[in-house]
Design a protein around this motif. Structure first.
Motif, PDB file in Angstrom:
ATOM      1  N   GLY A 173      13.136  17.372  -5.201  1.00 55.59           N
ATOM      2  CA  GLY A 173      12.887  18.582  -5.969  1.00 55.59           C
ATOM      3  C   GLY A 173      11.744  18.440  -6.955  1.00 55.59           C
ATOM      4  N   VAL A 174      11.062  17.313  -6.897  1.00 52.64           N
ATOM      5  CA  VAL A 174       9.922  17.059  -7.770  1.00 52.64           C
ATOM      6  C   VAL A 174       8.691  16.840  -6.896  1.00 52.64           C
ATOM      7  CG1 VAL A 174       8.915  15.523  -9.494  1.00 52.64           C
ATOM      8  CG2 VAL A 174      11.361  16.064  -9.580  1.00 52.64           C
ATOM      9  N   ASP A 175       7.629  17.586  -7.183  1.00 54.27           N
ATOM     10  CA  ASP A 175       6.370  17.436  -6.456  1.00 54.27           C
ATOM     11  C   ASP A 175       5.488  16.408  -7.143  1.00 54.27           C
ATOM     12  OD1 ASP A 175       7.232  19.437  -4.818  1.00 54.27           O
ATOM     13  OD2 ASP A 175       5.779  20.938  -5.475  1.00 54.27           O
ATOM     14  N   LEU A 176       4.805  15.613  -6.348  1.00 53.89           N
ATOM     15  CA  LEU A 176       3.800  14.689  -6.860  1.00 53.89           C
ATOM     16  C   LEU A 176       2.441  15.338  -6.668  1.00 53.89           C
ATOM     17  CD1 LEU A 176       3.337  11.795  -7.991  1.00 53.89           C
ATOM     18  CD2 LEU A 176       3.009  11.061  -5.617  1.00 53.89           C
ATOM     19  N   LYS A 177       1.691  15.457  -7.762  1.00 53.96           N
ATOM     20  CA  LYS A 177       0.349  16.050  -7.705  1.00 53.96           C
ATOM     21  C   LYS A 177      -0.656  14.948  -8.006  1.00 53.96           C
ATOM     22  CE  LYS A 177      -2.319  19.881  -7.650  1.00 53.96           C
ATOM     23  NZ  LYS A 177      -2.190  21.046  -6.781  1.00 53.96           N
ATOM     24  N   VAL A 178      -1.585  14.733  -7.084  1.00 55.63           N
ATOM     25  CA  VAL A 178      -2.616  13.726  -7.274  1.00 55.63           C
ATOM     26  C   VAL A 178      -3.955  14.442  -7.420  1.00 55.63           C
ATOM     27  CG1 VAL A 178      -3.709  11.644  -6.373  1.00 55.63           C
ATOM     28  CG2 VAL A 178      -1.297  12.113  -5.853  1.00 55.63           C
ATOM     29  N   TYR A 179      -4.641  14.165  -8.517  1.00 54.95           N
ATOM     30  CA  TYR A 179      -5.942  14.766  -8.776  1.00 54.95           C
ATOM     31  C   TYR A 179      -7.043  13.747  -8.515  1.00 54.95           C
ATOM     32  CZ  TYR A 179      -3.282  18.299 -11.391  1.00 54.95           C
ATOM     33  OH  TYR A 179      -2.401  19.286 -11.753  1.00 54.95           O
ATOM     34  N   CYS A 180      -8.151  14.207  -7.965  1.00 49.86           N
ATOM     35  CA  CYS A 180      -9.348  13.385  -7.822  1.00 49.86           C
ATOM     36  C   CYS A 180     -10.467  14.035  -8.619  1.00 49.86           C
ATOM     37  CB  CYS A 180      -9.758  13.236  -6.359  1.00 49.86           C
ATOM     38  SG  CYS A 180     -11.193  12.145  -6.137  1.00 49.86           S
ATOM     39  N   VAL A 181     -11.013  13.301  -9.585  1.00 45.84           N
ATOM     40  CA  VAL A 181     -12.120  13.799 -10.398  1.00 45.84           C
ATOM     41  C   VAL A 181     -13.081  12.649 -10.638  1.00 45.84           C
ATOM     42  CG1 VAL A 181     -10.703  13.431 -12.477  1.00 45.84           C
ATOM     43  CG2 VAL A 181     -12.782  14.819 -12.620  1.00 45.84           C
ATOM     44  N   GLY A 182     -14.337  12.861 -10.285  1.00 45.19           N
ATOM     45  CA  GLY A 182     -15.333  11.826 -10.463  1.00 45.19           C
ATOM     46  C   GLY A 182     -15.008  10.543  -9.726  1.00 45.19           C
ATOM     47  N   GLY A 183     -14.325  10.649  -8.592  1.00 47.63           N
ATOM     48  CA  GLY A 183     -13.973   9.469  -7.819  1.00 47.63           C
ATOM     49  C   GLY A 183     -12.776   8.721  -8.347  1.00 47.63           C
ATOM     50  N   GLU A 184     -12.047   9.278  -9.327  1.00 47.35           N
ATOM     51  CA  GLU A 184     -10.867   8.643  -9.877  1.00 47.35           C
ATOM     52  C   GLU A 184      -9.622   9.451  -9.522  1.00 47.35           C
ATOM     53  OE1 GLU A 184     -13.160   6.807 -13.806  1.00 47.35           O
ATOM     54  OE2 GLU A 184     -11.654   8.384 -14.043  1.00 47.35           O
ATOM     55  N   VAL A 231       2.006  16.276  -2.872  1.00 50.02           N
ATOM     56  CA  VAL A 231       2.666  15.319  -1.992  1.00 50.02           C
ATOM     57  C   VAL A 231       4.165  15.342  -2.256  1.00 50.02           C
ATOM     58  CG1 VAL A 231       2.838  12.886  -1.338  1.00 50.02           C
ATOM     59  CG2 VAL A 231       0.614  13.847  -1.946  1.00 50.02           C
ATOM     60  N   LEU A 232       4.946  15.350  -1.185  1.00 52.46           N
ATOM     61  CA  LEU A 232       6.392  15.174  -1.270  1.00 52.46           C
ATOM     62  C   LEU A 232       6.740  13.788  -0.753  1.00 52.46           C
ATOM     63  CD1 LEU A 232       7.747  18.591   0.093  1.00 52.46           C
ATOM     64  CD2 LEU A 232       7.461  17.892  -2.290  1.00 52.46           C
ATOM     65  N   LEU A 233       7.656  13.133  -1.449  1.00 52.09           N
ATOM     66  CA  LEU A 233       8.133  11.832  -0.985  1.00 52.09           C
ATOM     67  C   LEU A 233       9.381  12.081  -0.147  1.00 52.09           C
ATOM     68  CD1 LEU A 233       7.573   9.756  -4.256  1.00 52.09           C
ATOM     69  CD2 LEU A 233       6.033  10.080  -2.309  1.00 52.09           C
ATOM     70  N   GLY A 234       9.172  12.284   1.157  1.00 53.11           N
ATOM     71  CA  GLY A 234      10.256  12.600   2.068  1.00 53.11           C
ATOM     72  C   GLY A 234      10.948  11.363   2.606  1.00 53.11           C
ATOM     73  N   PRO A 235      11.979  11.547   3.414  1.00 48.34           N
ATOM     74  CA  PRO A 235      12.724  10.402   3.957  1.00 48.34           C
ATOM     75  C   PRO A 235      11.894   9.521   4.875  1.00 48.34           C
ATOM     76  CG  PRO A 235      13.429  12.476   4.969  1.00 48.34           C
ATOM     77  CD  PRO A 235      12.547  12.833   3.824  1.00 48.34           C
ATOM     78  N   ASP A 236      10.817  10.058   5.450  1.00 43.63           N
ATOM     79  CA  ASP A 236       9.962   9.271   6.348  1.00 43.63           C
ATOM     80  C   ASP A 236       8.644   8.868   5.698  1.00 43.63           C
ATOM     81  OD1 ASP A 236      11.836   9.503   8.470  1.00 43.63           O
ATOM     82  OD2 ASP A 236      11.063  11.507   8.906  1.00 43.63           O
ATOM     83  N   GLY A 237       8.548   9.051   4.378  1.00 45.11           N
ATOM     84  CA  GLY A 237       7.328   8.681   3.673  1.00 45.11           C
ATOM     85  C   GLY A 237       6.636   9.878   3.057  1.00 45.11           C
ATOM     86  N   PRO A 238       5.471   9.669   2.438  1.00 50.19           N
ATOM     87  CA  PRO A 238       4.752  10.764   1.777  1.00 50.19           C
ATOM     88  C   PRO A 238       4.277  11.817   2.784  1.00 50.19           C
ATOM     89  CG  PRO A 238       3.921   8.617   1.057  1.00 50.19           C
ATOM     90  CD  PRO A 238       4.797   8.361   2.244  1.00 50.19           C
ATOM     91  N   VAL A 239       4.371  13.083   2.378  1.00 49.86           N
ATOM     92  CA  VAL A 239       3.930  14.203   3.199  1.00 49.86           C
ATOM     93  C   VAL A 239       3.058  15.121   2.347  1.00 49.86           C
ATOM     94  CG1 VAL A 239       4.641  16.184   4.596  1.00 49.86           C
ATOM     95  CG2 VAL A 239       6.041  14.106   4.584  1.00 49.86           C
ATOM     96  N   ILE A 240       1.887  15.468   2.846  1.00 47.53           N
ATOM     97  CA  ILE A 240       1.002  16.411   2.153  1.00 47.53           C
ATOM     98  C   ILE A 240       1.457  17.834   2.448  1.00 47.53           C
ATOM     99  CG2 ILE A 240      -1.360  17.312   2.007  1.00 47.53           C
ATOM    100  CD1 ILE A 240      -2.318  14.522   2.900  1.00 47.53           C
ATOM    101  N   VAL A 241       1.671  18.625   1.397  1.00 48.77           N
ATOM    102  CA  VAL A 241       2.079  20.016   1.600  1.00 48.77           C
ATOM    103  C   VAL A 241       1.050  21.012   1.088  1.00 48.77           C
ATOM    104  CG1 VAL A 241       4.541  19.537   1.701  1.00 48.77           C
ATOM    105  CG2 VAL A 241       3.458  19.941  -0.521  1.00 48.77           C
TER     106      VAL A 241
END
Length: 343
Positions: A173-184, A231-241
């Motif tokens: 029930g928690v989403d992981l948000k990954v940001y990319c800015v300036g290559g970081e 990204v969701l951390l599902g039972p089979d690993g990370p999934v991009i949504v």
């Protein structure tokens, strides 16, 4: 430098991009702001060659801003992000097709112009997550548990235009948000729009090597420089949504300055960024590749950056130092074969 920001009325008072515009102005750059939803624009004059060093887009998916950005790109102006790459992620059906074909971990995606089309999805695929193909910011995302419920939503969904549906990925029930800015890369977590009462507030979290590699590869596949990945951390690993161009960068330290420097770097390079993606600093001590890194970056001077994974060739110009102690992730660079056809 002279920059043009295309900003919809919806984002007029948002910290992103308002604080970036203020930061760039404080650094002595000229920033023109165009509001494509509220303005009469003489487009032939607005996008004339040489008018600006770069055009930056912060608009809703269905707004007119992207058309203006594409017009600027058509006459050879630098755009942030690449205009064709933005089109490739704003159409979520297209983004899913591109991502799956390039090996990104994305769920099976169905698309239909009318909700009746989705009613042909096999019952075994339920529950489904249904959303508009041009949606953004979690708008109109629905968890549909059964075929019967999907039929009951027919009239409501008919107003959303093109729709996509994906099998629900079981998660916390928690989403992981990954940001990319300036290559970081920076990771944050937030409550899923499907379970808003979960109570998870936005905060920075450790970024695993696996998720960092996936997030960096997103930049390669779609040809993006400034972006966010859900990204969701599902039972089979990370999934991009979901993938977003120019997101909010919430919880990214010194976000306005980091985004401003990234925009200037892209403007100077004609839209091409040098170097690879690295995991950004974290005050909470994220573990990446078995090593603990900590500490957000201060306002960096112009110093050499750590050596990234050697895929794209480094720029001959000095590269501003990213976060002290940053560790290399998968290199992104400006590899745009999938969507933008290069620059």
């Amino acid at each position: 430098m002279r920059l043009c920001f295309l900003v919809e009325e919806r984002y007029r008072h948002d910290g992103m991009p308002r604080e970036v515009i203020r930061q760039l102005s404080d650094w002595g750059h000229q920033v023109d702001v165009v509001r494509p939803g509220d303005s009469l624009i003489r487009i032939s004059d607005a996008v004339r060659a040489g008018s600006h060093d770069a055009w930056v887009l912060k608009t809703v998916s269905g707004g007119p801003g992207l058309t203006l950005l594409e017009a600027a790109a058509a006459v050879g102006l630098t755009t942030v992000n690449d205009a064709r790459s933005i089109r490739g992620v704003r159409d979520k059906a297209l983004a899913a097709a591109i991502g799956r074909s390039r090996g990104l971990p994305m769920p099976t995606t169905y698309a239909a112009a009318r909700p009746e089309g989705l009613e042909k999805i096999p019952e075994a695929e339920f529950p489904l997550v249904v959303k508009p193909s041009d949606g953004s910011s979690g708008r109109a995302v629905r968890l549909v548990p059964t075929p019967g419920r999907l039929r009951a939503l027919r009239a409501e969904l008919a107003a959303e235009g093109m729709l996509i549906a994906q099998p629900y990925v079981p998660n916390s029930g928690v989403d992981l948000k990954v940001y990319c800015v300036g290559g970081e890369l920076y990771a944050t977590e937030r409550a899923s729009p499907l379970v808003p009462d979960r109570g998870a507030r936005g905060r920075r979290v450790p970024l695993s090597a696996e998720v960092a590699a996936i997030a960096a590869e997103v930049g390669v596949v779609y040809g993006l420089d400034l972006y966010g990945v859900d990204v969701l951390l599902g039972p089979d690993g990370p999934v991009i949504v979901d993938v977003n161009d120019f997101p909010s960068f919430k919880e990214v330290p010194d976000a306005a300055a980091r985004v401003g420097r990234a925009v200037l770097e892209l403007a100077r390079g004609g839209g091409a960024r040098s170097g690879g993606a690295v995991v950004g600093g974290r005050s909470e001590g994220a573990v990446v590749g078995g090593r603990t890194e900590s500490g957000p970056s201060p306002e960096p001077p112009s110093e050499p950056s750590p050596q990234p994974v050697p895929q794209p060739q480094p720029s001959p110009e000095p590269v501003r130092e990213p976060v002290p102690g940053s560790v290399p992730a998968t290199a992104t660079g400006r590899m745009t074969a999938a969507v933008s056809g290069g620059r």
